[in-house]
Design an enzyme around this catalytic site. Structure first.
Site, mmCIF file in Angstrom:
data_model
loop_
_atom_site.group_PDB
_atom_site.id
_atom_site.type_symbol
_atom_site.label_atom_id
_atom_site.label_comp_id
_atom_site.label_asym_id
_atom_site.label_seq_id
_atom_site.Cartn_x
_atom_site.Cartn_y
_atom_site.Cartn_z
ATOM 1 N N ASP A 294 0.766 -1.408 -0.366
ATOM 2 C CA ASP A 294 -0.112 0.085 -0.175
ATOM 3 C C ASP A 294 0.805 0.955 0.269
ATOM 4 O OD1 ASP A 294 -2.385 -1.506 0.210
ATOM 5 O OD2 ASP A 294 -2.747 -1.258 1.547
ATOM 6 N N TYR A 378 -10.347 -0.991 2.236
ATOM 7 C CA TYR A 378 -9.558 -0.900 3.359
ATOM 8 C C TYR A 378 -9.148 0.707 4.281
ATOM 9 C CZ TYR A 378 -9.210 -5.314 5.967
ATOM 10 O OH TYR A 378 -9.716 -6.800 5.997
#
Length: 646
Positions: A294, A378
């Site tokens: 990420d 998320y």
């Protein structure tokens, strides 16, 4: 080390960097993937060398897909260096990913695959782009990524615009897109399976009636906040540190110091999240390749939220904006990206003297500096908590929606949890690597691994009650054990052995791991296990190097080489009484529950840094007793009276 050369770039500096890069004609079509401070080598500053203010640019040539790693000298207004990157690629340009859904939806092969599943309205189709570096299995999904910029994709269906698409995964369809030529290379169809049609929405309108018994909770500070901010520098009680921003890492703290007897003592030079990876554990052909770096693939700093008062943060809040370079090189602002506030944190210390009956209590207060980033389904909240006892606690809060896949009615999965009629939530991990560059009362530090044990019965322990501590000096990179161990209460001390407290103990800070200390479960031949080698250990100790800032190397996007900590530490360099860096992997292995659906309650992981013989006594003895509201009776009509907590 308090020095503005480490501070993040200003908006004006970003404009100047962009102008220099354009002037040099480095690439045909410029795409600024990341622009940030090229932090100077601390060793040069300690030697008194005059160091220039520099910026680093990860540049994509949109015409060819090539990545260029540039360094710009802002003092001299020149391009210092330009290097092509062949192992890996710059993080994705967000507008590259914005193009992916429209390209795929127009492809005849994709249209045909969805038609087999009864889906014809492309306006109701949600396409999530993913990285493709794990697609290297011949005969299944196999793509040569060298010199290219590719994206994979996963499909969901929304009955209406605000529908939860993750409730309706379109199973078995994977499209791969060339982000440079803007072509859909392939559409893979691994077979039709039923799509879950039951709605699973988390919004208030879908979950009526709402609770009506929640009393108002108000947090007020009538005299305002207890901290001050001067530029990037924050001062709160005895703490002082600088708040900076990075497009990939997000929040970065520099020059963390604590005041003792009127003078500031150094604790940390730099602290941030270095990288994180989310590997998914479904081995099927259409799922095995899914993972996400990420920070290195997408950029947590570019994906930070604009925080809202009373929702993301509660109390008397001070917000700071975050400035990133846009993909055209010009500065962009994320308003209210960083939240700073104070919280009550329970009891700081207490003693009831059983002889006299006297009670002394001090309430704990903590300063919280935080930000939240959204990466697809998320969200991650990162919280740096500073306490009055000179300790620092880091919390990662995991939020959002779990990844899903469709299954036949009544089918179960060995790699996921059934959460709806045709729906399974996949087992997965969230593995975070924090890079901590300590300077505990100076830069010459040594790390010691501490393991408690029961001393064997014998002359040294005749009654069997003795407790000992094995202390293993991490004098080279591969020394010690690299995993946490709750049975031995394993922790690590960061010592400055050239200084002692009043009782002869070397001054130090203790690194105390939290309860979530999972490491990578994927194994060879899985590429994610190689690409995220940092996640195979909980603790790494390396000698400081300005070239080693990211635990999977600078370019994990599309890299398959396994760069970063495993390669660096193979040198087994000395790490004793020197400038060291700690890299801590904390991890959550998420085996979803039904209660995680359709949106998961927050899960928290973290670690703690505590002074260990850094002081001569409890540094929080000078915290004054607070005034509390005291109720003398038990009825609702009792009126509070003021009393002190002692």
């Amino acid at each position: 080390m308090r020095n503005p050369l480490f501070d993040s770039l200003t908006a004006d500096e970003m404009r100047r960097v962009a102008a220099i890069v354009r002037r040099e004609n480095v690439a045909e079509r410029l795409g600024f993937s990341a622009v940030y401070t090229d932090e100077p080598d601390k060793r040069l500053l300690r030697e008194g060398v005059d160091v220039a203010r520099r910026a680093r640019v990860l540049l994509v040539d949109r015409a060819t897909g090539a990545t260029h790693d540039l360094v710009v000298d802002l003092d001299a207004d020149t391009l210092v260096s330009s290097a092509p990157i062949t192992d890996g690629a710059a993080p994705v340009l967000l507008d590259e990913f914005d193009l992916v859904p429209d390209l795929i939806k127009k492809d005849p092969r994709y249209i045909e695959a969805l038609a087999k599943r009864g889906i014809t309205d492309m306006d109701k189709v949600q396409i999530d782009p993913w990285g493709v570096a794990n697609m290297a299995v011949p005969g299944v999904l196999d793509y040569d990524v060298e010199g290219r910029r590719l994206a994979g994709s996963v499909t969901y269906y929304r009955d209406f615009p605000a529908d939860n698409g993750y409730a309706h995964p379109v199973e078995g369809v994977i499209a791969v897109v060339d982000l440079v030529t803007l072509e859909v290379i392939d559409v893979h169809d691994f077979g039709v399976r039923p799509m879950n049609t039951a709605p699973s929405n988390y919004t208030a309108d879908a979950n009526q009636p709402m609770r009506t018994d929640i009393a108002p909770l108000e947090i007020t500070q009538p005299q305002g906040v207890g901290f001050t901010i001067d530029g990037p520098e924050l001062t709160w009680q005895k703490w002082r540190f600088r708040i900076n921003w990075h497009p990939l890492e997000g929040l970065v703290l520099h020059a963390v110091e604590y005041q003792d007897d009127g003078e500031y003592r150094s604790v940390l030079h730099r602290a941030s999240l270095g990288e994180m990876v989310v590997p998914y554990g479904d081995p099927s052909k259409e799922h095995f390749w899914r993972s996400a770096f990420d920070a290195g693939e997408f950029g947590l700093g570019k994906l930070a939220n604009s925080l809202r008062l009373g929702c993301d943060c509660l109390g008397e809040i001070v917000y700071l904006d975050a400035v990133n370079a846009g993909e055209d090189g010009e500065p962009t602002t994320i308003e209210n990206a960083i939240c700073i506030h104070e919280e009550d944190a329970g009891i700081l210390w207490k003693h009831t003297d059983w002889v006299t009956g006297e009670v002394d209590v001090r309430r704990s207060r903590r300063l919280v500096v935080s930000f939240i980033a959204t990466v697809g389904n998320y969200h991650y909240g990162f919280y740096w908590n500073f306490y009055q006892d000179a300790s620092i606690q880091v919390e990662v809060k995991l939020l959002g929606i779990v990844q899903t896949r469709s299954v036949e009615k009544g089918e179960t999965s060995a790699h996921g949890t059934r959460i709806a009629e045709n729906l399974v939530a996949t087992y997965h991990q969230h593995l975070f690597s924090f890079r901590l560059d300590p300077e505990v009362d100076g830069w010459e530090n040594t790390v010691v691994q501490n393991d408690a044990y029961g001393v064997p019965v014998g002359p040294e322990n005749p009654y069997g009650n003795a407790i000992g501590v094995h202390r293993t000096v991490i004098d080279h990179e591969l020394a010690g054990d690299d995993h946490t161990n709750t049975q031995s209460s394993r922790n690590w001390s960061i010592l400055n052995r050239s200084k002692t407290n009043a009782w002869g103990n070397p001054v130090g800070y203790k690194f105390l791991p939290g309860w979530s200390s999972a490491t990578m479960l994927a194994q060879a031949p899985s590429l994610v296990a190689k690409r995220a080698g940092f996640a195979t250990r909980n603790m790494w100790v390396t000698p400081y190097s300005p070239a080693e800032m990211r635990p999977s190397g600078d370019f994990p996007n599309q890299s398959r080489s396994g760069d970063g900590l495993p390669r660096w530490t193979a040198q087994d360099r000395p790490t004793e009484d020197t400038d060291v860096v700690l890299w801590h992997t904390l991890g959550v292995t998420h085996v979803p529950r039904a209660e995680d659906w359709p949106v998961m309650p927050t899960e928290v992981a973290g670690f703690h840094l505590l002074p260990a013989n850094f002081f001569d006594k409890n540094p929080a003895l000078d915290v004054p007793a607070s005034q509390s509201a005291h109720t003398s009776g038990s009825g609702h009509g009792d009126r509070p009276t003021d009393q002190h907590c002692h």
